[in-house]
Scaffold this active site. Sequence first.
Site, PDB file in Angstrom:
ATOM      1  N   ARG A  63      -9.541  -2.456  -2.025  1.00  0.00           N
ATOM      2  CA  ARG A  63      -9.030  -1.089  -2.123  1.00  0.00           C
ATOM      3  C   ARG A  63     -10.096  -0.125  -2.639  1.00  0.00           C
ATOM      4  O   ARG A  63     -10.216   0.998  -2.142  1.00  0.00           O
ATOM      5  CB  ARG A  63      -7.772  -1.053  -2.997  1.00  0.00           C
ATOM      6  CG  ARG A  63      -6.584  -1.630  -2.275  1.00  0.00           C
ATOM      7  CD  ARG A  63      -5.295  -1.695  -3.090  1.00  0.00           C
ATOM      8  NE  ARG A  63      -4.223  -2.153  -2.196  1.00  0.00           N
ATOM      9  CZ  ARG A  63      -2.968  -2.380  -2.580  1.00  0.00           C
ATOM     10  NH1 ARG A  63      -2.605  -2.201  -3.849  1.00  0.00           N
ATOM     11  NH2 ARG A  63      -2.061  -2.783  -1.711  1.00  0.00           N
ATOM     12  N   TYR A 111      -5.221   0.818   6.106  1.00  0.00           N
ATOM     13  CA  TYR A 111      -5.336  -0.619   5.763  1.00  0.00           C
ATOM     14  C   TYR A 111      -5.531  -0.886   4.275  1.00  0.00           C
ATOM     15  O   TYR A 111      -5.691   0.041   3.498  1.00  0.00           O
ATOM     16  CB  TYR A 111      -6.331  -1.347   6.650  1.00  0.00           C
ATOM     17  CG  TYR A 111      -7.787  -0.959   6.693  1.00  0.00           C
ATOM     18  CD1 TYR A 111      -8.384  -0.162   5.741  1.00  0.00           C
ATOM     19  CD2 TYR A 111      -8.581  -1.461   7.737  1.00  0.00           C
ATOM     20  CE1 TYR A 111      -9.735   0.138   5.829  1.00  0.00           C
ATOM     21  CE2 TYR A 111      -9.931  -1.166   7.826  1.00  0.00           C
ATOM     22  CZ  TYR A 111     -10.503  -0.369   6.866  1.00  0.00           C
ATOM     23  OH  TYR A 111     -11.814  -0.081   6.939  1.00  0.00           O
ATOM     24  N   GLU A 112      -5.409  -2.142   3.922  1.00  0.00           N
ATOM     25  CA  GLU A 112      -5.372  -2.572   2.505  1.00  0.00           C
ATOM     26  C   GLU A 112      -4.234  -1.883   1.758  1.00  0.00           C
ATOM     27  O   GLU A 112      -4.364  -1.566   0.571  1.00  0.00           O
ATOM     28  CB  GLU A 112      -6.709  -2.314   1.798  1.00  0.00           C
ATOM     29  CG  GLU A 112      -7.939  -2.845   2.488  1.00  0.00           C
ATOM     30  CD  GLU A 112      -7.895  -4.335   2.801  1.00  0.00           C
ATOM     31  OE1 GLU A 112      -7.057  -5.037   2.218  1.00  0.00           O
ATOM     32  OE2 GLU A 112      -8.689  -4.782   3.649  1.00  0.00           O
ATOM     33  N   GLY A 113      -3.114  -1.698   2.432  1.00  0.00           N
ATOM     34  CA  GLY A 113      -1.978  -0.971   1.853  1.00  0.00           C
ATOM     35  C   GLY A 113      -2.082   0.494   2.222  1.00  0.00           C
ATOM     36  O   GLY A 113      -3.033   1.165   1.808  1.00  0.00           O
ATOM     37  N   GLN A 121      -0.082   2.781  -1.792  1.00  0.00           N
ATOM     38  CA  GLN A 121      -0.912   3.059  -2.978  1.00  0.00           C
ATOM     39  C   GLN A 121      -0.147   3.946  -3.965  1.00  0.00           C
ATOM     40  O   GLN A 121      -0.157   3.711  -5.170  1.00  0.00           O
ATOM     41  CB  GLN A 121      -2.213   3.777  -2.583  1.00  0.00           C
ATOM     42  CG  GLN A 121      -3.067   3.053  -1.558  1.00  0.00           C
ATOM     43  CD  GLN A 121      -3.501   1.672  -1.990  1.00  0.00           C
ATOM     44  OE1 GLN A 121      -3.857   1.468  -3.160  1.00  0.00           O
ATOM     45  NE2 GLN A 121      -3.438   0.721  -1.088  1.00  0.00           N
TER      46      GLN A 121
END
Lengths: 601, 601
Positions: free
Chosen positions: A296, A440-442, A447
């Site tokens: 992140r 991406y990555e949440g 977030q």
Amino acid sequence: MPQYTPPVRDTRFILDHVVQLDKHANLPGFANATPDVVNAVLEEGGKFVAEVLFPVNLSGDQQGCTRHADGSVTTPDGFKEAYKQFVESGWATLAAPEEFGGQAMPHVVSTAFEEYMISANMAFAMYPGLTHGAIAALLAKGSQAQKELYVPKMVSGEWGGTMNLTEPQCGTDLGLIKTKAEPQADGSYSITGTKIFISSGEHDLTSNIIHLVLAKTPGAPDSSKGISLFVVPKVLVKEDGSLGARNAVTCGSIEHKMGIHANSTCVMNYDGATGWLVGDEMKGLAAMFIMMNAARLGVGLQGLGVAETAYQNAVAYAGDRRQGRALTGAAEPAEKADTLFVHPDVRRMLMEAKALTEGLRALCLWGALQVDLAHKAATEEERETADDLIGLLTPVIKGYGTDKGYDIATTAQQVYGGHGYIAEWGMEQYVRDARIAMIYEGTNGVQAMDLVGRKLAQKGGRAVQAFFKLVAGEIADAKAQDEATAQFAGRLEKALGDLQASTMWFMANGMQNPNHVGAGAHSYMHIMGIVATGLMWLRMVRAANALLAVGEGDAKFLGAKLVTARFYAERIMPDTGALRRKIEGGSDSIMALDPEMFLAA
Amino acid sequence: MPQYTPPVRDTRFILDHVVQLDKHANLPGFANATPDVVNAVLEEGGKFVAEVLFPVNLSGDQQGCTRHADGSVTTPDGFKEAYKQFVESGWATLAAPEEFGGQAMPHVVSTAFEEYMISANMAFAMYPGLTHGAIAALLAKGSQAQKELYVPKMVSGEWGGTMNLTEPQCGTDLGLIKTKAEPQADGSYSITGTKIFISSGEHDLTSNIIHLVLAKTPGAPDSSKGISLFVVPKVLVKEDGSLGARNAVTCGSIEHKMGIHANSTCVMNYDGATGWLVGDEMKGLAAMFIMMNAARLGVGLQGLGVAETAYQNAVAYAGDRRQGRALTGAAEPAEKADTLFVHPDVRRMLMEAKALTEGLRALCLWGALQVDLAHKAATEEERETADDLIGLLTPVIKGYGTDKGYDIATTAQQVYGGHGYIAEWGMEQYVRDARIAMIYEGTNGVQAMDLVGRKLAQKGGRAVQAFFKLVAGEIADAKAQDEATAQFAGRLEKALGDLQASTMWFMANGMQNPNHVGAGAHSYMHIMGIVATGLMWLRMVRAANALLAVGEGDAKFLGAKLVTARFYAERIMPDTGALRRKIEGGSDSIMALDPEMFLAA
């Protein structure tokens, strides 16, 4: 053709005056990061990315990756050669521990280099970027044997690494994964399932790819508590470290996507592939979060990195392109028209990009320092505070940083007018590349929920209190410094007030209805992003005014910092008031409609 | 696969209650637009675009246009057949005058249909869209012979039309154009030069393309005052209307661009092509603005049109995709996860899109009505007021509408998570297509400067005063209606206050330094966009509350309107305060830096 110059002077200024690297020279590993070494990393690293990676950025986007009938994937022309140089020059090993062949540089220094690498070629940077995430997970949770077997060749760059989380039916909600891990007699597991959106899942840059895969063991609970992490090499590795048989994991297809065309985004099929448990069974989510938190911060850096290149090109174009006349009369009467620089709305766009990229650079490097401090600071209290702060701000750096990265890329494209829309000018690639970082990555919504739903409340709100204390303390110090510094501090104080009031509003209303918090999450993440970046600008203002007062430093550079900080105060900070009002609107109008009433059709 | 349903119910509601079509039945041409006829246009037109144009939207993007060695261009598979149906069904002729074969429908009705056409296939809609602009210029400035020679076959759709303005060295600043027009003995002109970014410049949909070209006659001043407009057919037209020899105008290349791949964006080479003056020599800029103003409203409609389709798909996905649980506890415990609809941040995104698309639909249709009224209203005063209002709001509809269109497309893509980034899901196309609308027909920065630099001051500020009076008058009326309506009116009053204060700030500071106005132009355009869209929401609130009070209408639909209006007040309107503060920051920090100080590298 687009251009890119690593912003070494700005990085150096931030390392000296925002991160204050010299104050941390006593930390393990930091002693090596002398100003000379750091300068060499920035200068030589910047040179490397500008000369080797940037030239294949636009061509890589246009060509993309190719999957062949046998499931192999080739990267665009020039990538393999560039990767070879990347490995041979040792850039892969910058931050890795010495015992596994790394250079053990502070995370803050390797982050500065990574920004340049992303700016030069985001799709390329993702290949080593994913490897670093996999290394981090193996170092944290792998057995000593696993570390020794895999990590050295991943550190050197000889092998790559990936994270395999997402499946067709689930991304955010990993409790829904279906990939199965059946224990075998020899202690290994047989992994079967389909993973999608696997960045760098298959390619021709390395002789092996070490996949880290989330899967469920038999009888595991049907929730995220039932997930385990496995290491599944593309090519099985013999005990002596040499390559053995091909494992039963193949790339089923590569995705055709909006951007980052030069990074292979793969559907990965595991057909009874041999894997080994990493860490404890059913503790995969915790192991995954080690990769995820590092990733992140890396994605936040992508927001900055792509924005920087887009901004640099917009500045160059504004100086080259002549259209119209200054509102105050022709600036260059001998020319048929003035440059775009005379137009206030063009400058407004450039200043937005400048204020945000320089602010986000400071925030990303400051965040990287917190990662270092969380591991290496001398006292438990310092380590805890750093860990609290970076835990709190990881979703902000990712979410706010990439929202703004996309905005900046779009704004920089706008400076080009029609040419910004044409592929050969390169600007539209930055927008398409920057777009993925919000997802991406949440997603950035995830977030925001991580921030307000987990990070705010953790440990009785200790992290957010530490952040308020930090900002308020520096505001108080700044007010005592001099008049100009005090003025900026006063503006930041108002933004901090909006952040604190929003926090209080959540506390007062969230218990009664948690949707009130969820409805304000995204706005809250942005207020905190503005305040955190504002704190970075406060430090830059303090340093600039202090240096100017004693006649040190480059007066023009420092003067530009002060102008840009003023712009930040006048043009970015006012948003905190509007965002606070949105939060205070609560969730009623958001939650009221039946799903079938969304469409007015 | 993406889907699209024409929002007929919403259009109908807006035509009835915001535009109030029945109040204008006495205008020329409006008598034909009975509710039955309008319903038929909306229903049948919607059906046509959904069944014929939408199915080739995604495939058209993926295939794009192809230029062949002989300079000819083919559109993607299916476009030629779709265009044939478009012409045969008479959709090309909706708004054109009867004397040239049109149906003479009010502009407001054809605009409603055009929104659907854009939603279904923006790249396709540009082919007839450009033709309409060329028709408008010929009708306004062409000789009777030119009108008779060209317009009927352009109206029918047998021939296409284009606008040729931009050259490599100039777009916004048309004074810099180099294309030459040499008068010939027969009264024609020989046109030589290169034009770029010519939408629909060459294609296989029509047997002829009528180019309208800006060029300079010998000795003309080297500024925008020296520009003349010429009609240059691709194939010369004989006096009897039949096609003659091929003219010396060719497509040199087509641009590879970010989106609208299915519309051919051409470099057009004029090599002594035969053209004829349209209107007076050196009055080309005025003629061009006839095309341009119509085109700007059309581009604003593109912002809405693309956003609508993106939004509809996001709603569908939010209902299909299951991830996580509601914050207040599982909404559907029998399922493994709840749908995205339970998550407040997902709903926040959907509500933003809903509030803005419905508001912008009303604004675009209301704007189209002003175009009708400016030409057809009974009294000179009414015509003037309508002309003032649409002159003022054209840059707002274009600039604010397309900024928001892009935001909405991006937000709708965000709802899809990772799948939004993948081409086959269709969402990323909407973002790429929407992006151009912020750039062409004058970038949104140019729109903002047109608003503050020309439109505000014109005729002593008459237009903006008329707008203030209109909004303030409706607020006062609404306050007297009922409590719920009064509450929304109060919110709009605050936004109007920010707009008026910003206007005053410009008046007080612009004379001393015009850069203060330029620096605030973009923010000002957004405040006016929020207020104008807010006025549309006020009308919808008034209608909904009035209908509900007497038990008429669909209570669920009207209830959704009220919820969405509340969201608009709580979540969109607060931005006017922040925008006002940005304007009041002035231009000092924006104009201070030397160009070489923009880069911190």
